[in-house]
Design a protein around this motif. Structure first.
Motif, PDB file in Angstrom:
ATOM      1  N   ASN A 152       0.827  -1.199   0.000  1.00 43.59           N
ATOM      2  CA  ASN A 152       0.000   0.000   0.000  1.00 43.59           C
ATOM      3  C   ASN A 152       0.863   1.251   0.000  1.00 43.59           C
ATOM      4  N   LEU A 206      -1.538   2.025  -9.157  1.00 47.13           N
ATOM      5  CA  LEU A 206      -1.407   3.440  -8.827  1.00 47.13           C
ATOM      6  C   LEU A 206      -0.558   4.113  -9.892  1.00 47.13           C
ATOM      7  N   ARG A 217      -6.985  -1.712   0.692  1.00 50.09           N
ATOM      8  CA  ARG A 217      -5.742  -2.096   1.360  1.00 50.09           C
ATOM      9  C   ARG A 217      -5.491  -3.596   1.381  1.00 50.09           C
ATOM     10  N   THR A 235      -3.203   4.608   0.772  1.00 53.19           N
ATOM     11  CA  THR A 235      -4.174   3.779   0.058  1.00 53.19           C
ATOM     12  C   THR A 235      -5.466   3.745   0.869  1.00 53.19           C
TER      13      THR A 235
END
Length: 297
Positions: free
Chosen positions: A51, A116, A110, A105
């Protein structure tokens, strides 16, 4: 003579638990108009246990602009804002005299695989606004002006250009523009630009004066009013810039100012934890004492 005055290559930079591609600042070109910092995040494929977690950290003297292509980031700040940013929307945070924020995140992602990809940008403030009260604005993707022109899709993410103005509340004459050409096009947009201009190639290629330039490069124009080029099929570029400031800007870590003493005071305030806290957060990023200046190589 070519209108390209400088080519800046993306360079790797570590922002804690995430590697990004740094575009600005650059040793030979610290700013383009009021734009003083640009990071390209990703594209990254994150597993269910991976994350983004950037704990609370401070800013002064600038506005941040977060623009995602894929994924989501939860923004929390010391003003009390708590907003999830998704692709195409804009998070615009003006730090002024001081703000603290975290980027993580979202909880809903998560424990799943996710992607991303996006841009994080700092825009310096006019000297007279560097000590203004902090503020935060979130603009949904549907509110951003977008139109078709000469075979290209143009989106005015922030600022003023092409006779249009984005709802993002900027503080000086500037523009941040996304242009997508599904088919190769010749574009002559100099008449719509002003000040200094940079062109960032995200996908595809740009052809200028017989030379071809590819992704992860910034082309800095010698004269923004002469900005013309050709794109290949499936090209996505960003044009950014505007009127430069008359004063030099200094940058140390997350602090930007026309006054070195203001930066020194901010450094001590963060050491002493005198910045306002982010509600619900207990972690924080320590001040980097040894090498706080952003690498300008």
């Amino acid at each position: 003579m070519s209108n390209i005055g400088m080519i800046i290559e993306e360079r790797a930079a570590d922002i804690g638990n995430f590697l990004v591609g740094r575009l600005l600042p650059f040793r030979q070109k610290r700013m383009v108009g009021p734009f003083i910092f640009i990071d390209h995040m990703g594209p990254a494929n994150l597993r269910d246990h991976q994350n983004l977690d950037v704990p609370p950290h401070p800013h002064i003297g600038l506005s941040t602009l977060t623009y995602l292509f894929e994924g989501a980031i939860m923004h929390r700040d010391s003003i009390g804002s708590e907003v999830e940013i998704t692709p195409g929307a804009v998070n615009w945070m003006t730090a002024g005299k001081g703000v603290v924020h975290s980027e993580r995140t979202p909880e809903r992602l998560r424990t799943t695989d996710k992607k991303l990809h996006g841009l994080q940008i700092w825009v310096a403030l006019p000297k007279e606004l560097e000590q203004c009260e902090p503020s935060f604005t979130h603009v949904e993707a549907t509110a951003i002006p977008v139109w078709q022109q000469d075979g290209a899709e143009i989106k005015l993410i922030s600022g003023t250009a092409f006779g249009k103005t984005s709802p993002v509340p900027v503080h000086s004459p500037q523009y941040f523009i996304k242009i997508v050409t599904p088919k190769g096009q010749k574009l002559n947009i100099g008449k719509d630009l002003y000040g200094e201009s940079g062109l960032y190639i995200l996908e595809g290629s740009v052809i200028s004066e017989g030379n071809t330039y590819g992704p992860r490069q910034i082309l800095v124009a010698r004269d923004s009013t002469l900005c013309s080029f050709e794109t290949t099929d499936d090209t996505t570029i960003f044009i950014f810039g505007g009127e430069p400031f008359p004063e030099e800007r200094f940058i140390y870590w997350n602090f930007v100012s026309a006054d070195r003493d203001v930066i020194e005071n901010a450094k001590q305030a963060w050491r002493d934890q005198r910045f306002p806290p982010v509600p619900g957060e207990t972690e924080f990023v320590p001040l980097p004492e040894q090498s706080g200046n952003i690498n300008l190589k």
